[in-house]
Scaffold this motif. Sequence first.
Motif, PDB file in Angstrom:
ATOM      1  N   VAL A 553      -0.029  29.778  -8.656  1.00 46.12           N
ATOM      2  CA  VAL A 553       1.011  30.272  -9.566  1.00 46.12           C
ATOM      3  C   VAL A 553       2.111  29.219  -9.701  1.00 46.12           C
ATOM      4  CG1 VAL A 553       2.769  32.044  -9.921  1.00 46.12           C
ATOM      5  CG2 VAL A 553       0.511  32.690  -9.054  1.00 46.12           C
ATOM      6  N   GLN A 554       2.489  28.647  -8.587  1.00 42.55           N
ATOM      7  CA  GLN A 554       3.535  27.621  -8.584  1.00 42.55           C
ATOM      8  C   GLN A 554       3.142  26.421  -9.452  1.00 42.55           C
ATOM      9  OE1 GLN A 554       4.259  25.297  -4.894  1.00 42.55           O
ATOM     10  NE2 GLN A 554       6.209  26.408  -4.816  1.00 42.55           N
ATOM     11  N   SER A 555       1.895  26.017  -9.340  1.00 45.90           N
ATOM     12  CA  SER A 555       1.412  24.875 -10.109  1.00 45.90           C
ATOM     13  C   SER A 555       1.449  25.161 -11.606  1.00 45.90           C
ATOM     14  CB  SER A 555      -0.012  24.515  -9.682  1.00 45.90           C
ATOM     15  OG  SER A 555      -0.539  23.481 -10.472  1.00 45.90           O
ATOM     16  N   ARG A 556       1.067  26.361 -11.996  1.00 49.31           N
ATOM     17  CA  ARG A 556       1.074  26.718 -13.414  1.00 49.31           C
ATOM     18  C   ARG A 556       2.493  26.729 -13.975  1.00 49.31           C
ATOM     19  NH1 ARG A 556      -2.299  32.150 -14.035  1.00 49.31           N
ATOM     20  NH2 ARG A 556      -1.924  31.708 -16.262  1.00 49.31           N
ATOM     21  N   ILE A 557       3.444  27.218 -13.178  1.00 45.66           N
ATOM     22  CA  ILE A 557       4.839  27.238 -13.632  1.00 45.66           C
ATOM     23  C   ILE A 557       5.382  25.820 -13.746  1.00 45.66           C
ATOM     24  CG2 ILE A 557       7.182  27.933 -13.003  1.00 45.66           C
ATOM     25  CD1 ILE A 557       5.936  30.433 -11.710  1.00 45.66           C
ATOM     26  N   ARG A 558       5.090  24.994 -12.750  1.00 49.38           N
ATOM     27  CA  ARG A 558       5.585  23.613 -12.770  1.00 49.38           C
ATOM     28  C   ARG A 558       4.998  22.808 -13.921  1.00 49.38           C
ATOM     29  NH1 ARG A 558       5.299  22.363  -6.242  1.00 49.38           N
ATOM     30  NH2 ARG A 558       7.425  23.085  -5.749  1.00 49.38           N
ATOM     31  N   SER A 559       3.822  23.204 -14.378  1.00 48.67           N
ATOM     32  CA  SER A 559       3.199  22.481 -15.495  1.00 48.67           C
ATOM     33  C   SER A 559       3.810  22.861 -16.832  1.00 48.67           C
ATOM     34  CB  SER A 559       1.697  22.769 -15.523  1.00 48.67           C
ATOM     35  OG  SER A 559       1.442  24.110 -15.926  1.00 48.67           O
ATOM     36  N   GLY A 560       4.736  23.822 -16.806  1.00 49.60           N
ATOM     37  CA  GLY A 560       5.396  24.242 -18.036  1.00 49.60           C
ATOM     38  C   GLY A 560       4.832  25.505 -18.635  1.00 49.60           C
ATOM     39  N   GLU A 561       3.828  26.086 -18.018  1.00 50.35           N
ATOM     40  CA  GLU A 561       3.228  27.308 -18.543  1.00 50.35           C
ATOM     41  C   GLU A 561       4.186  28.479 -18.335  1.00 50.35           C
ATOM     42  OE1 GLU A 561      -0.887  29.961 -18.035  1.00 50.35           O
ATOM     43  OE2 GLU A 561      -0.634  28.075 -16.955  1.00 50.35           O
ATOM     44  N   SER A 562       4.309  29.317 -19.347  1.00 51.48           N
ATOM     45  CA  SER A 562       5.125  30.526 -19.251  1.00 51.48           C
ATOM     46  C   SER A 562       4.187  31.705 -19.018  1.00 51.48           C
ATOM     47  CB  SER A 562       5.929  30.724 -20.536  1.00 51.48           C
ATOM     48  OG  SER A 562       6.770  31.838 -20.436  1.00 51.48           O
ATOM     49  N   LEU A 563       4.190  32.234 -17.805  1.00 51.56           N
ATOM     50  CA  LEU A 563       3.227  33.274 -17.425  1.00 51.56           C
ATOM     51  C   LEU A 563       3.688  34.632 -17.943  1.00 51.56           C
ATOM     52  CD1 LEU A 563       2.402  32.141 -13.781  1.00 51.56           C
ATOM     53  CD2 LEU A 563       1.425  31.379 -15.944  1.00 51.56           C
ATOM     54  N   ASP A 564       2.772  35.346 -18.537  1.00 47.96           N
ATOM     55  CA  ASP A 564       3.090  36.599 -19.212  1.00 47.96           C
ATOM     56  C   ASP A 564       3.098  37.767 -18.233  1.00 47.96           C
ATOM     57  OD1 ASP A 564       3.648  38.289 -21.363  1.00 47.96           O
ATOM     58  OD2 ASP A 564       1.534  38.746 -21.672  1.00 47.96           O
ATOM     59  N   VAL A 565       4.164  38.581 -18.299  1.00 46.43           N
ATOM     60  CA  VAL A 565       4.244  39.837 -17.551  1.00 46.43           C
ATOM     61  C   VAL A 565       4.601  40.932 -18.555  1.00 46.43           C
ATOM     62  CG1 VAL A 565       5.316  41.085 -15.640  1.00 46.43           C
ATOM     63  CG2 VAL A 565       5.036  38.595 -15.495  1.00 46.43           C
ATOM     64  N   PRO A 566       3.619  41.640 -19.109  1.00 44.08           N
ATOM     65  CA  PRO A 566       3.903  42.639 -20.150  1.00 44.08           C
ATOM     66  C   PRO A 566       4.821  43.738 -19.620  1.00 44.08           C
ATOM     67  CG  PRO A 566       1.549  42.160 -20.034  1.00 44.08           C
ATOM     68  CD  PRO A 566       2.172  41.533 -18.824  1.00 44.08           C
ATOM     69  N   PRO A 567       5.726  44.250 -20.455  1.00 44.06           N
ATOM     70  CA  PRO A 567       6.633  45.322 -20.033  1.00 44.06           C
ATOM     71  C   PRO A 567       6.030  46.710 -20.197  1.00 44.06           C
ATOM     72  CG  PRO A 567       7.229  44.597 -22.208  1.00 44.06           C
ATOM     73  CD  PRO A 567       6.079  43.732 -21.782  1.00 44.06           C
ATOM     74  N   TYR A 568       4.723  46.791 -20.230  1.00 34.71           N
ATOM     75  CA  TYR A 568       4.022  48.070 -20.326  1.00 34.71           C
ATOM     76  C   TYR A 568       2.657  47.892 -19.668  1.00 34.71           C
ATOM     77  CZ  TYR A 568       2.993  45.296 -24.520  1.00 34.71           C
ATOM     78  OH  TYR A 568       2.717  44.263 -25.381  1.00 34.71           O
ATOM     79  N   THR A 569       2.033  49.005 -19.333  1.00 36.23           N
ATOM     80  CA  THR A 569       0.744  48.969 -18.648  1.00 36.23           C
ATOM     81  C   THR A 569      -0.400  48.846 -19.653  1.00 36.23           C
ATOM     82  OG1 THR A 569       0.496  51.377 -18.691  1.00 36.23           O
ATOM     83  CG2 THR A 569       1.701  50.426 -16.820  1.00 36.23           C
ATOM     84  N   ASP A 570      -1.584  48.602 -19.132  1.00 28.77           N
ATOM     85  CA  ASP A 570      -2.771  48.509 -19.993  1.00 28.77           C
ATOM     86  C   ASP A 570      -3.015  49.795 -20.777  1.00 28.77           C
ATOM     87  OD1 ASP A 570      -3.250  45.930 -19.245  1.00 28.77           O
ATOM     88  OD2 ASP A 570      -4.798  46.415 -17.766  1.00 28.77           O
ATOM     89  N   GLU A 571      -2.526  50.910 -20.258  1.00 26.69           N
ATOM     90  CA  GLU A 571      -2.708  52.189 -20.926  1.00 26.69           C
ATOM     91  C   GLU A 571      -2.123  52.184 -22.337  1.00 26.69           C
ATOM     92  OE1 GLU A 571      -1.854  56.888 -19.812  1.00 26.69           O
ATOM     93  OE2 GLU A 571      -0.477  55.335 -19.118  1.00 26.69           O
TER      94      GLU A 571
END
Length: 576
Positions: A553-571
């Motif tokens: 996770v740290q590597s992906r963030i450092r590479s500039g990737e913006s990791l998605d955290v949706p504000p709602y569930t899969d439902e």
Amino acid sequence: MAQSDSSGSLIRRATDLLLTGFDDYNASFSDLSRRGKRRFEAGDRVGMRSDVVARMALYDQSVDEVIGRLEESLANRLWSRSIWKEIHKAFAKAIDDRLDAELYKTFFNTTSRRLFKTRGVDPAIEFVALDIQPTDRITHPVSRHTYAVGGDLGDTFRRVLRDYEFSIPYADSAGDGERLAERLRSELLAVGESAITSIELLETVFYREGRAYLVGRAFGRERYLPCVIALVQEDSQVRVDALLVRRLQVSILFGYTFSYFLADLPTVGDAVVFLRTLLPDKPIDELYTVLGRAKQGKTERYRAFVRQLLVRPEETMVEAEGQRGMVMAVFTLPSYPLVFKLLRDRFAPVKTIRRHEVIERYHLVHRHDRVGRLLDVQEFKDLRFPRDQFSSELLDELMSECQRIVRIDDDTVVIRHSFVERRVRPLDLYLKEVDEAAAHHAVTDMGQALKDLARSNIFAGDLLPKNFGVTRSGRVVFYDYDELTLLTDCNFRHMPKATNDFDLYSDETWFHVDDNDVFPEEFPRFLALKPALLEVLRDAHGELFDADWWLQVQSRIRSGESLDVPPYTDEARLRG
């Protein structure tokens, strides 16, 4: 006695400077909010976040600029209370017929309080209206699109998408229209409505953390439901990602654990009135805040709390439930869902952090993408409360532990500095109170909270359940920030393997450990969970105990990737 010409001229100039100052601030606020559309179309989540942060700083910058202009205009009369009393009257008259008059009042208050270093409230040179709701005067509806549903609901949703145009095309507006129709019909049937008569959506699009939201409601014959359409940008195309129609879903979306929206609303009060029809239990202060009007949110939060004190004069503030903090003293009014957090004069010996570092971490949370897992925090200075509304035990603790920021003036307790958060149930207490199924759900969601925070570049630091809480919606959040840090500042390590018996059985750490070293394999020791609950956490989120997961996770963030955290569930998501 009539004012002299010179005094009258000073008052008019000062009033005009204050009015212009707020109007300029408001225009700049709108400029930044309008960028949300461009950021969304470009898939620029980082830029969207930077605009939110820049907009937060705008208020204080604007107030400072106005004070500079007032200093030039009023010169040696800048601190004349008699002049400011008249400025107050002239300003009140000038804004009397403005729809967002409360926003002007708050701007005036901030300016006068900053100039006079007001402690408590000074009604002669600031606006005090504890008995007036800021939305009482809203009489006209917020701008919206209304769609009568006379035929195929899928066609209606396709019309909706056509009305909300972007510089990039929809990937599949026909399919999205059908999926929206199918989901809405299903949700309305679940509440006993067999037909949909109309849909109305605010003209203003709401943007946050890479997503766009069309906000409104859908009417059946007997009732209506919220109707919030979530849009995402993928491969330079717009796609409908989710439909939120349950109040709980929308309440979370507009809640105090997420960042503020970029929404260019012509007026704010009428939008708040509309949102209250969707979320009648949502406090007005939280709606103002989530719309980016954080200063107004603070004003309304203070007003609401003081009203509660007036309604319940016999009730006393007490130490908040939960384990006693080593850095903060925390108190609450039992009938009202807020906690006040005060820095202690001295921290527990195990805490090596300094006061300014704690304050900066709370500021970090205020500016950061909270992804639904961190409580928003508001900073208050120079609060005054009646002394008799503090329990004797609490007052003794504050006077012995927080003397640097608490004092007593006659019958008043003055708190020079505090952080205020929404009160949630501490997770350690919650786990003792609920049945096995609820405890399992909470622990599982705690693990998801740690993952969500990691993907937003946050490491909680202290993983004890006492630092987590459970909201009314059942979500687990983190609220103790003195050991919180950016994930990219951590050094995640595997535990070194002992090479001899001396190291293996040593009571002391036999290898070098830096301050920022983190050993996920050791987390079970610090979680203080019962074995059965720890096993539930391992089964659901075992990767949390593996340094490789954190490093990835740290590597992906450092590479500039913006990791998605949706504000709602899969439902809530629609399947293509």
